[in-house]
Design a protein around this motif. Structure first.
Motif, PDB file in Angstrom:
ATOM      1  N   LEU A  86       0.693  -1.358   0.044  1.00 57.03           N
ATOM      2  CA  LEU A  86      -0.008   0.158  -0.181  1.00 57.03           C
ATOM      3  C   LEU A  86       0.681   1.211   0.074  1.00 57.03           C
ATOM      4  N   ASP A  87       1.925   1.115   0.556  1.00 57.77           N
ATOM      5  CA  ASP A  87       2.956   2.532   0.632  1.00 57.77           C
ATOM      6  C   ASP A  87       3.452   2.529  -0.894  1.00 57.77           C
ATOM      7  N   ALA A  88       3.669   1.489  -1.584  1.00 59.16           N
ATOM      8  CA  ALA A  88       4.076   1.788  -2.829  1.00 59.16           C
ATOM      9  C   ALA A  88       3.072   2.219  -3.947  1.00 59.16           C
ATOM     10  N   ILE A  89       1.848   2.037  -3.451  1.00 57.38           N
ATOM     11  CA  ILE A  89       0.934   2.517  -4.297  1.00 57.38           C
ATOM     12  C   ILE A  89       0.705   3.762  -4.312  1.00 57.38           C
ATOM     13  N   ARG A  90       0.741   4.220  -2.796  1.00 55.10           N
ATOM     14  CA  ARG A  90       0.435   5.523  -2.288  1.00 55.10           C
ATOM     15  C   ARG A  90       1.478   6.418  -2.690  1.00 55.10           C
ATOM     16  N   SER A  91       2.587   6.198  -2.922  1.00 59.82           N
ATOM     17  CA  SER A  91       3.815   6.804  -3.264  1.00 59.82           C
ATOM     18  C   SER A  91       4.142   6.973  -4.829  1.00 59.82           C
ATOM     19  N   THR A  92       3.089   6.347  -5.642  1.00 64.20           N
ATOM     20  CA  THR A  92       3.030   6.798  -7.156  1.00 64.20           C
ATOM     21  C   THR A  92       3.173   8.205  -7.391  1.00 64.20           C
ATOM     22  N   PRO A  93       4.034   8.484  -8.292  1.00 65.50           N
ATOM     23  CA  PRO A  93       4.111  10.000  -8.669  1.00 65.50           C
ATOM     24  C   PRO A  93       2.575  10.172  -9.394  1.00 65.50           C
ATOM     25  N   ALA A  94       2.097  11.675  -9.332  1.00 70.55           N
ATOM     26  CA  ALA A  94       0.759  11.962  -9.696  1.00 70.55           C
ATOM     27  C   ALA A  94       0.709  11.759 -11.165  1.00 70.55           C
ATOM     28  N   THR A  95       1.748  12.098 -12.020  1.00 71.37           N
ATOM     29  CA  THR A  95       1.950  11.960 -13.460  1.00 71.37           C
ATOM     30  C   THR A  95       1.575  10.583 -13.696  1.00 71.37           C
ATOM     31  N   ARG A  96       2.076   9.751 -13.086  1.00 68.52           N
ATOM     32  CA  ARG A  96       1.984   8.420 -13.474  1.00 68.52           C
ATOM     33  C   ARG A  96       0.448   7.789 -13.101  1.00 68.52           C
ATOM     34  N   VAL A  97      -0.226   8.201 -12.104  1.00 70.79           N
ATOM     35  CA  VAL A  97      -1.357   7.787 -11.826  1.00 70.79           C
ATOM     36  C   VAL A  97      -2.287   8.445 -12.955  1.00 70.79           C
ATOM     37  N   ARG A  98      -2.396   9.898 -13.035  1.00 71.53           N
ATOM     38  CA  ARG A  98      -3.182  10.508 -13.999  1.00 71.53           C
ATOM     39  C   ARG A  98      -3.142   9.655 -15.447  1.00 71.53           C
ATOM     40  N   ALA A  99      -1.855   9.129 -15.943  1.00 69.71           N
ATOM     41  CA  ALA A  99      -1.737   8.413 -17.210  1.00 69.71           C
ATOM     42  C   ALA A  99      -2.275   7.430 -17.148  1.00 69.71           C
ATOM     43  N   GLU A 100      -1.944   6.387 -16.043  1.00 73.43           N
ATOM     44  CA  GLU A 100      -2.470   5.094 -16.095  1.00 73.43           C
ATOM     45  C   GLU A 100      -3.995   4.771 -15.969  1.00 73.43           C
ATOM     46  N   VAL A 101      -4.583   5.632 -15.101  1.00 73.77           N
ATOM     47  CA  VAL A 101      -5.776   5.585 -14.584  1.00 73.77           C
ATOM     48  C   VAL A 101      -6.683   6.103 -15.971  1.00 73.77           C
ATOM     49  N   SER A 102      -6.398   7.257 -16.638  1.00 70.82           N
ATOM     50  CA  SER A 102      -7.013   7.576 -17.795  1.00 70.82           C
ATOM     51  C   SER A 102      -6.950   6.571 -19.028  1.00 70.82           C
ATOM     52  N   SER A 103      -5.729   6.038 -18.969  1.00 71.40           N
ATOM     53  CA  SER A 103      -5.737   4.980 -19.999  1.00 71.40           C
ATOM     54  C   SER A 103      -6.570   3.818 -19.835  1.00 71.40           C
ATOM     55  N   ALA A 104      -6.325   3.189 -18.581  1.00 70.63           N
ATOM     56  CA  ALA A 104      -7.082   1.869 -18.374  1.00 70.63           C
ATOM     57  C   ALA A 104      -8.475   2.171 -18.084  1.00 70.63           C
ATOM     58  N   TYR A 105      -9.104   3.370 -18.011  1.00 68.24           N
ATOM     59  CA  TYR A 105     -10.551   3.478 -17.495  1.00 68.24           C
ATOM     60  C   TYR A 105     -11.066   4.359 -18.581  1.00 68.24           C
ATOM     61  N   ALA A 106     -10.737   4.250 -19.815  1.00 64.56           N
ATOM     62  CA  ALA A 106     -11.205   5.219 -20.880  1.00 64.56           C
ATOM     63  C   ALA A 106     -12.650   4.643 -21.139  1.00 64.56           C
ATOM     64  N   ASP A 107     -13.072   3.506 -21.240  1.00 68.39           N
ATOM     65  CA  ASP A 107     -14.362   3.099 -21.308  1.00 68.39           C
ATOM     66  C   ASP A 107     -15.234   2.771 -20.178  1.00 68.39           C
ATOM     67  N   VAL A 108     -14.981   3.205 -19.021  1.00 68.61           N
ATOM     68  CA  VAL A 108     -15.354   2.937 -17.746  1.00 68.61           C
ATOM     69  C   VAL A 108     -16.375   4.206 -17.505  1.00 68.61           C
ATOM     70  N   PRO A 109     -17.784   4.072 -17.348  1.00 72.03           N
ATOM     71  CA  PRO A 109     -18.780   4.991 -16.750  1.00 72.03           C
ATOM     72  C   PRO A 109     -18.247   6.074 -15.852  1.00 72.03           C
ATOM     73  N   VAL A 110     -18.345   7.335 -16.369  1.00 69.91           N
ATOM     74  CA  VAL A 110     -17.694   8.561 -15.585  1.00 69.91           C
ATOM     75  C   VAL A 110     -18.609   8.701 -14.208  1.00 69.91           C
ATOM     76  N   SER A 111     -17.793   9.009 -13.056  1.00 66.98           N
ATOM     77  CA  SER A 111     -18.383   9.267 -11.851  1.00 66.98           C
ATOM     78  C   SER A 111     -17.455  10.475 -11.185  1.00 66.98           C
TER      79      SER A 111
END
Length: 319
Positions: A86-111
Motif C-alpha cells: 500500500l505504501d508503494a501504491i500511495r507513493s506513485t507519482p501523480a503524473t503516472r497515476v493520471r496517465a495510467e488511470v486515464s488510459s485503463a479506464y477510458a471506457d468506464v462510466p464516469v463518476s
C-alpha cells in the motif's frame, strides 16, 4: 494477444515469486469475487466480502469488475506485507497515476470519484488504499497462510518441470492461454501488442484470483511480470463432518477428492492434490477408485489427466 520476445538472457532470468503479493492479490481477488461463478465456488470468501461491503465500496467503485487495471496498483515492491504494497501504491507519482488511470479506464462510466481518481486526487487514493487494507484483513487474511502454502506447492511443481524439461518445458506448460513458440511467449492477456524483454527476465506468479486471462505487467527497465490463473486455493468449509453420509461411505479424504471433482472448473490430478492437501500419488489412487466406481470420468489433455464428476456423483454430492 500479447507477444513477449525473450532473448537467451531472459530465459536464464525466469523466476517465480517466493510468495503471493498481498496488495496485488487484493486487486485480483476484488475482481475475481465479483464474478458470480467464482463467488459461488468460494462461498466463505463471498460471505466475508458481503459482510464488509460498505468498507470495500470504494475499491469496487474505482476498479473495474474484470480486465485491465493500472500497473501502479499492482506494484513489484511491497512483497513483504500489505502495508509495504500500500505504501508503494500511495507513493506513485501523480503524473503516472493520471496517465495510467486515464488510459485503463477510458471506457468506464464516469463518476465524480472516478474523475477525481483519474486526476490523481490524493484523498481518493487514500480512500482506495484504506479499502484495500480492509479487503486484505477482513477477506483474505484468515486464509493467507493456506494461500501461500498452495503457492509454494505450485512453484515446487514448476521447479520440477524445469529440472526435467528446462525453460522450454516450463513455459510450454504454464496455462492453456500461454503458448511458447521460441523465442516468443504468446499470452492471451487483456492487452495486445509486441514487447521485447531485452534481457531483464520474467517473474512468474501463479494466482488463484488471476481471472479468466493471464495478466502481464511490463516495466521499462526491469523484468516483466506474468500472472497466470491456477485453481482457487481456498477450499471453504462445507460442513461435512464425520457424521456425513458420504464421509461414512468413502472416508474423509476420498469424499474431499470427490467434492473437488464436482466443483466447476478444470481439475487435474495435481490440482486436486493441492486442493485437498494430499500427495499427487494419493490423489491418483483416490481418483482411480472413484473412476472404477463410475463416479469420476478422466481424459488426457496435453500432458495432464483431467477429471470431472459424473452425473451419478454430482447427484450424490447434491443429496
Amino acid at each position: 494477444m500479447l507477444r513477449l520476445w525473450l532473448k537467451p538472457a531472459d530465459l536464464t532470468r525466469i523466476r517465480f515469486a517466493d510468495r503471493l503479493h498481498p496488495a496485488g492479490t487484493v486487486l485480483l481477488a476484488s475482481q475475481a469475487m465479483r464474478q458470480p461463478s467464482v463467488a459461488a465456488g468460494l462461498p466463505t470468501l463471498a460471505r466475508r466480502v458481503a459482510a464488509c461491503a460498505p468498507a470495500l465500496r470504494p475499491l469496487h467503485h474505482l476498479t473495474p469488475a474484470q480486465g485491465f487495471v493500472p500497473d501502479f496498483m499492482t506494484p513489484l515492491d511491497g512483497l513483504e506485507s500489505i502495508e509495504g504494497g500500500l505504501d508503494a501504491i500511495r507513493s506513485t507519482p501523480a503524473t503516472r497515476v493520471r496517465a495510467e488511470v486515464s488510459s485503463a479506464y477510458a471506457d468506464v462510466p464516469v463518476s465524480a470519484a472516478r474523475r477525481r481518481f483519474a486526476a490523481a486526487d490524493p484523498h481518493v487514493l487514500d480512500t482506495l488504499v484504506t479499502a484495500m487494507r480492509a479487503y486484505f484483513h477482513q477477506v483474505l487474511a484468515p486464509d493467507w497462510a493456506a494461500l501461500n502454502r498452495t503457492h509454494r506447492q505450485v512453484v515446487a511443481e514448476a521447479a520440477g518441470r524445469y529440472a526435467l524439461a528446462g525453460a522450454d518445458g516450463l513455459l510450454a506448460d504454464l496455462h492453456p492461454a500461454i503458448r511458447w513458440r521460441e523465442p516468443v511467449l504468446e499470452v492471451d492477456a487483456w492487452q495486445d501488442g509486441e514487447v521485447r524483454l531485452a534481457g531483464h527476465g520474467l517473474i512468474v506468479v501463479p494466482s488463484p484470483f488471476a481471472g479468466p486471462r493471464p495478466r502481464v505487467l511490463v516495466a521499462p527497465d526491469g523484468p516483466a511480470l506474468l500472472v497466470y490463473p491456477v485453481e482457487p486455493a481456498v477450499v471453504p468449509p462445507d460442513g461435512r463432518g464425520a457424521g456425513d453420509p458420504l464421509v461414512g461411505l468413502f472416508g474423509r479424504t476420498r469424499t474431499a477428492v470427490l467434492m473437488q471433482a464436482a466443483r466447476p472448473g478444470r481439475h487435474t490430478t495435481s490440482s486436486i492434490a493441492r486442493q485437498v492437501g494430499i500427495s499427487v500419488s494419493s490423489s491418483s489412487e483416490h481418483l482411480s477408485a472413484l473412476r472404477a466406481a463410475g463416479l469420476v470420468a478422466s481424459r488426457r489433455d496435453g500432458g495432464a489427466i483431467v477429471h470431472r464428476a459424473t452425473a451419478l456423483s454430482r447427484d450424490l454430492v447434491q443429496r
